[in-house]
Design a protein around this motif. Structure first.
Motif, short mmCIF file in Angstrom:
data_model
loop_
_atom_site.label_atom_id
_atom_site.label_comp_id
_atom_site.label_asym_id
_atom_site.label_seq_id
_atom_site.Cartn_x
_atom_site.Cartn_y
_atom_site.Cartn_z
N VAL A 114 0.81 -1.22 0.00
CA VAL A 114 0.00 0.00 0.00
C VAL A 114 0.84 1.28 0.00
O VAL A 114 0.28 2.38 -0.03
CB VAL A 114 -0.98 0.02 1.19
N LYS A 115 2.17 1.14 0.03
CA LYS A 115 3.02 2.33 0.04
C LYS A 115 4.30 2.05 -0.73
O LYS A 115 4.65 0.90 -0.98
CB LYS A 115 3.33 2.79 1.46
N GLY A 116 4.96 3.11 -1.12
CA GLY A 116 6.22 2.98 -1.82
C GLY A 116 6.03 2.66 -3.29
O GLY A 116 4.92 2.67 -3.83
N ALA A 117 7.14 2.34 -3.94
CA ALA A 117 7.13 2.09 -5.38
C ALA A 117 6.31 0.86 -5.75
O ALA A 117 5.79 0.77 -6.86
CB ALA A 117 8.57 1.91 -5.88
N GLN A 118 6.16 -0.09 -4.83
CA GLN A 118 5.42 -1.32 -5.10
C GLN A 118 3.94 -1.23 -4.72
O GLN A 118 3.22 -2.22 -4.79
CB GLN A 118 6.06 -2.49 -4.36
#
Length: 175
Positions: A114-118
């Motif tokens: 749900v967060k970051g580049a992924q």
């Protein structure tokens, strides 16, 4: 000066642009896919969850919120995530835990970032639209029936709190 005009024009036009929910899908914890488009015209609360978090007891309130407003159109979607290293090892374990401990029957995704580049495309769209990124488990995003983000809450906001229920009833009234 020209940059200021462009920024002001963009701000003005954004007030008229629809922030429709992207047509995305999630892998379902039950197998298959959960398509956001299946809930077009209905308010949807999306909550990133975790089974081993101090806020895990909120599952009970998420189910109560869903039970209270589902006949009026509300969908509550639980999105188990291990982004904060507090989720069980597999979707099967999460599903069993949630059914046994909380009797959940609300829709749930497979374990999802749900967060970051992924991050899942839905969360990337929310970040792009509002700047909101989950800072912990049990962050809540309420989409109105038109697909616009109505409100966001952090982990400490109880799903059955007055502010959450007020926003939900307003979103239901806008269907």
């Amino acid at each position: 000066m020209q940059r200021t005009i462009v920024v002001l024009l963009a701000m003005f036009l954004s007030g008229f642009a629809s922030a429709d929910l992207p047509d995305v899908s999630f892998a379902s914890i039950d197998g298959g896919q959960l398509h956001m488009s299946d809930w077009d015209g209905r308010p949807v609360m999306v909550v990133n969850t975790a089974s081993q978090c101090a806020f895990t007891g909120q599952y009970e309130e998420l189910q109560a919120l869903y039970d209270t407003y589902r006949d009026e159109g509300l969908v509550v979607l639980a999105v188990p995530s291990d982004d904060f290293q507090q989720e069980l090892d597999s979707a099967a374990e999460v599903k069993e835990f949630c059914e046994m401990a909380f009797g959940l029957d609300l829709p749930m995704t497979d374990i999802t970032s749900v967060k970051g580049a992924q991050a899942h495309p839905l969360y990337l769209a929310v970040k792009s639209e509002t700047g909101f990124v989950p800072r912990w488990n049990f962050n809540k995003v309420l989409f109105g029936a038109d697909g616009d983000v109505v409100a966001t809450w952090g982990a400490r906001a109880s799903p059955m709190s007055a502010s959450v229920r007020r926003a939900v009833t307003q979103a239901i009234g806008q269907q």
